[in-house]
Write an enzyme that holds these catalytic residues in place. Structure first.
Site, PDB file in Angstrom:
ATOM      1  N   GLU A   1      30.141  35.576  74.280  1.00  0.00           N
ATOM      2  CA  GLU A   1      29.822  36.413  73.112  1.00  0.00           C
ATOM      3  C   GLU A   1      28.789  37.424  73.589  1.00  0.00           C
ATOM      4  OE1 GLU A   1      31.306  36.234  70.224  1.00  0.00           O
ATOM      5  OE2 GLU A   1      32.463  34.431  70.622  1.00  0.00           O
TER       6      GLU A   1
ATOM      7  N   CYS B   1      23.400  42.044  67.631  1.00  0.00           N
ATOM      8  CA  CYS B   1      24.503  42.371  68.551  1.00  0.00           C
ATOM      9  C   CYS B   1      25.534  43.286  67.894  1.00  0.00           C
ATOM     10  CB  CYS B   1      25.157  41.103  69.052  1.00  0.00           C
ATOM     11  SG  CYS B   1      25.734  40.039  67.729  1.00  0.00           S
TER      12      CYS B   1
HETATM   13  P1  NAD Z   1      20.366  37.699  77.958  1.00  0.00           P
HETATM   14  O1  NAD Z   1      21.730  37.864  78.509  1.00  0.00           O
HETATM   15  O2  NAD Z   1      19.238  38.305  78.703  1.00  0.00           O
HETATM   16  O3  NAD Z   1      20.010  36.143  77.813  1.00  0.00           O
HETATM   17  C1  NAD Z   1      20.886  35.206  77.205  1.00  0.00           C
HETATM   18  C2  NAD Z   1      20.600  33.837  77.775  1.00  0.00           C
HETATM   19  O4  NAD Z   1      20.824  33.860  79.196  1.00  0.00           O
HETATM   20  C3  NAD Z   1      19.176  33.346  77.566  1.00  0.00           C
HETATM   21  O5  NAD Z   1      19.225  31.965  77.217  1.00  0.00           O
HETATM   22  C4  NAD Z   1      18.512  33.563  78.921  1.00  0.00           C
HETATM   23  O6  NAD Z   1      17.499  32.611  79.180  1.00  0.00           O
HETATM   24  C5  NAD Z   1      19.666  33.405  79.902  1.00  0.00           C
HETATM   25  N1  NAD Z   1      19.527  34.213  81.145  1.00  0.00           N
HETATM   26  C6  NAD Z   1      18.860  35.393  81.280  1.00  0.00           C
HETATM   27  N2  NAD Z   1      18.993  35.858  82.550  1.00  0.00           N
HETATM   28  C7  NAD Z   1      19.740  34.950  83.222  1.00  0.00           C
HETATM   29  C8  NAD Z   1      20.239  34.874  84.566  1.00  0.00           C
HETATM   30  N3  NAD Z   1      19.971  35.817  85.468  1.00  0.00           N
HETATM   31  N4  NAD Z   1      20.996  33.797  84.906  1.00  0.00           N
HETATM   32  C9  NAD Z   1      21.297  32.849  83.998  1.00  0.00           C
HETATM   33  N5  NAD Z   1      20.843  32.869  82.728  1.00  0.00           N
HETATM   34  C10 NAD Z   1      20.090  33.905  82.325  1.00  0.00           C
HETATM   35  O7  NAD Z   1      20.442  38.221  76.456  1.00  0.00           O
HETATM   36  P2  NAD Z   1      19.244  38.330  75.411  1.00  0.00           P
HETATM   37  O8  NAD Z   1      18.323  39.420  75.826  1.00  0.00           O
HETATM   38  O9  NAD Z   1      18.680  36.975  75.110  1.00  0.00           O
HETATM   39  O10 NAD Z   1      20.068  38.779  74.110  1.00  0.00           O
HETATM   40  C11 NAD Z   1      20.455  40.095  73.914  1.00  0.00           C
HETATM   41  C12 NAD Z   1      21.905  40.321  74.274  1.00  0.00           C
HETATM   42  O11 NAD Z   1      22.723  39.358  73.676  1.00  0.00           O
HETATM   43  C13 NAD Z   1      22.410  41.663  73.764  1.00  0.00           C
HETATM   44  O12 NAD Z   1      23.238  42.251  74.745  1.00  0.00           O
HETATM   45  C14 NAD Z   1      23.241  41.280  72.552  1.00  0.00           C
HETATM   46  O13 NAD Z   1      24.229  42.204  72.195  1.00  0.00           O
HETATM   47  C15 NAD Z   1      23.807  39.990  72.979  1.00  0.00           C
HETATM   48  N6  NAD Z   1      24.160  39.185  71.823  1.00  0.00           N
HETATM   49  C16 NAD Z   1      25.475  38.963  71.557  1.00  0.00           C
HETATM   50  C17 NAD Z   1      25.837  38.240  70.431  1.00  0.00           C
HETATM   51  C18 NAD Z   1      27.264  37.963  70.072  1.00  0.00           C
HETATM   52  O14 NAD Z   1      27.489  37.170  69.192  1.00  0.00           O
HETATM   53  N7  NAD Z   1      28.230  38.592  70.715  1.00  0.00           N
HETATM   54  C19 NAD Z   1      24.841  37.745  69.584  1.00  0.00           C
HETATM   55  C20 NAD Z   1      23.520  38.000  69.898  1.00  0.00           C
HETATM   56  C21 NAD Z   1      23.188  38.711  71.023  1.00  0.00           C
END
Ligand code: NAD
Length: 458
Positions: free
Chosen positions: A215, A249
């Site tokens: 997602e 998002c």
């Molecule tokens: P992110 O991708 O930075 O982090 C998501 C998760 O991944 C967190 O739990 C984080 O700890 C982990 N993570 C971060 N870097 C990592 C790495 N290098 N390796 C493994 N795990 C890692 O996203 P965010 O900043 O927490 O959230 C914002 C993003 O999420 C935006 O792009 C938003 O559009 C998206 N989002 C999508 C939905 C959806 O339903 N499609 C909902 C909410 C947010």
């Protein structure tokens, strides 16, 4: 940041594999019992959840309830009402040439699930995936975002109080914890977050051929056509953009306005913002803050190009950015290069709808898509573009209907969930043909003595 030690991750994973192998999680009555426990715990902790979201994100209790808690409670209720029916083995028809065999689909739990959530709707996105995993009959390891630490801690306490760790366990941490988790051979991984990390998750999953549901995010366009109801469009765009200060998002990322109504529309959006958040939104209890300094600085950078139509002020110490409309935006500006994820609305204009359609289609497929105008024109615009979901003459609402599949397409995600789709995301649809033994028709056997005859019916 506190990472979970590797030995704890490995022990938890092994314990969950062993627990799943006992088949306890497969019984529908067991799953219903767990859903009810979760439901009860959420209702009991509602105030604490609201307080945690206020501390982490300055989210008001009203917004916390409407955009997070109520969505989760509705989802649980829907699963409790429907799980028996969904989990029931379903007979399918069997073509003539396979008779007298009969056919059925068994909905079998996938196994041990890894659920990774982001910080923006930290409660809703962690819990809604968990509901799917419980409903599907899986064990789950939950990994919330360290960027919303207070709600992450509260969710851990709720999980510890209600579930055995070999069934459901929440592990705290960030990248390092995820890296170790992603090396394990899970049966399914459900990731919500950025497209950048989504690729890391999918690569790790590919090592084990583990199925993934991703997602992700992206730039969701919002088109306002010349014959749209501008008062309504302005109100709904201001609302959809500024809930959670744009850190949503499916927020409308940028606006494409018909040149003939653009100025009028922007004036109306500014008015609506003032009606919702007052003259100084920094003082409004309904206006959330940007999650951290890094995100705040990234957003500040987006304010440097174009003409500020309204807003444009910020206070880094308070992680505040005012609701901002940027006019005279060009495709090559920074604000148009990545998902904004903040209260900034860049505006492009068009004379002919095909200009907007061409721009959208030459960029990555978005998670959401919004069109304001006549239904007949909406049909054509939807036909010529692609997105995970969207609304006509509204914003965000499609996420709140659990009868609709929610998810992205292409760069914005893979797989769908909510309602029945959440159940399906955590199950294997096992296809079984049962053949009676009282008769054994000779047609299929070598050396195909009835080939000429059977060729006519297969
Ligand atoms: P992110 O991708 O930075 O982090 C998501 C998760 O991944 C967190 O739990 C984080 O700890 C982990 N993570 C971060 N870097 C990592 C790495 N290098 N390796 C493994 N795990 C890692 O996203 P965010 O900043 O927490 O959230 C914002 C993003 O999420 C935006 O792009 C938003 O559009 C998206 N989002 C999508 C939905 C959806 O339903 N499609 C909902 C909410 C947010």
């Amino acid at each position: 940041m506190l990472e979970t030690p590797e030995n704890v991750i490995l022990e938890t994973f092994e314990a969950q594999k062993a627990y799943f192998a006992t088949h306890k999680t497969k019984s529908v009555s067991f799953r219903l019992e767990q859903l009810k426990k979760l439901q009860k715990s959420i209702k009991k902790n509602q105030t604490k959840i609201e307080e945690a979201l206020w501390k982490d994100l300055h989210k008001s209790p009203e917004e916390a309830y409407l955009a997070e808690i109520s969505i989760v409670l509705n989802e649980i209720e829907y699963h409790i009402l429907n799980l028996k029916h969904w989990a029931k083995t379903k007979r399918t028809s069997t073509p003539l040439h396979l008779r007298p065999s009969s056919s059925k689909v068994i909905y079998e739990p996938l196994g041990v699930a890894l659920l990774i959530a982001p910080w923006n709707y930290p409660f809703q996105l962690m819990m809604n995936t968990l509901i799917g995993a419980i409903s599907g009959g899986c064990c789950s390891i939950l990994k919330p975002s360290p960027d919303a630490p207070i709600i992450a801690k509260l969710m851990e306490e709720m999980i510890v109080a209600n579930f055995e760790p070999e069934y459901i366990r929440l592990l705290q941490g960030g990248k390092d914890t995820n890296t170790v988790l992603l090396q394990q051979k899970f049966d399914v991984i459900f990731f919500t977050g950025s497209s950048r990390v989504g690729k890391i998750v999918m690569k790790a999953a590919a090592e084990h051929l583990t199925p993934v549901i991703l997602e992700l995010g992206g730039k969701s366009p919002c088109i306002v056509d010349k014959n749209a109801n501008l008062d309504v469009a302005a109100r709904r765009i201001a609302w959809g953009k500024l809930i959670n200060s744009g850190q949503t998002c499916i927020a409308p990322d940028y606006l494409f306005a018909h040149a003939s109504i653009k100025d009028k529309l922007l004036a109306k959006i500014s008015e609506e913002i003032e009606k919702m958040y007052g003259k100084n939104p920094q003082e409004s209890k309904y206006y959330p803050r940007i999650v951290n300094e890094r995100a705040h600085q990234r957003l500040q950078g987006m304010l440097r190009q174009g003409t500020i139509h309204s807003g444009g002020t910020f206070d880094e110490a308070d992680l505040y950015i005012s609701p901002t409309i940027i006019d005279d935006v060009k495709e090559e500006f920074d604000v148009m290069q990545e998902e904004i994820f903040g209260p900034i609305l860049p505006v492009l204009s068009y004379e002919n709808i095909n200009e907007a359609i061409d721009y959208i289609n030459k960029n990555e497929k978005p998670l959401a898509f919004y069109y304001f105008g006549k239904n007949s024109q909406a049909k054509e615009v939807l036909y010529k573009t692609s997105s995970g979901g969207g609304c006509v003459n509204d914003t965000l609402l499609h996420i709140a209907n659990h009868h609709l599949p929610f998810g992205g397409v292409g760069n914005s995600g893979l797989g769908k969930y909510h309602g029945h789709n959440s159940f399906l995301a955590f199950t294997n649809q096992r296809a079984i043909v049962s053949t009676p033994t009282w008769i054994d028709l000779p047609f299929k056997y070598v050396p195909f003595r009835f080939y000429k005859w059977i060729k006519r019916i297969v």
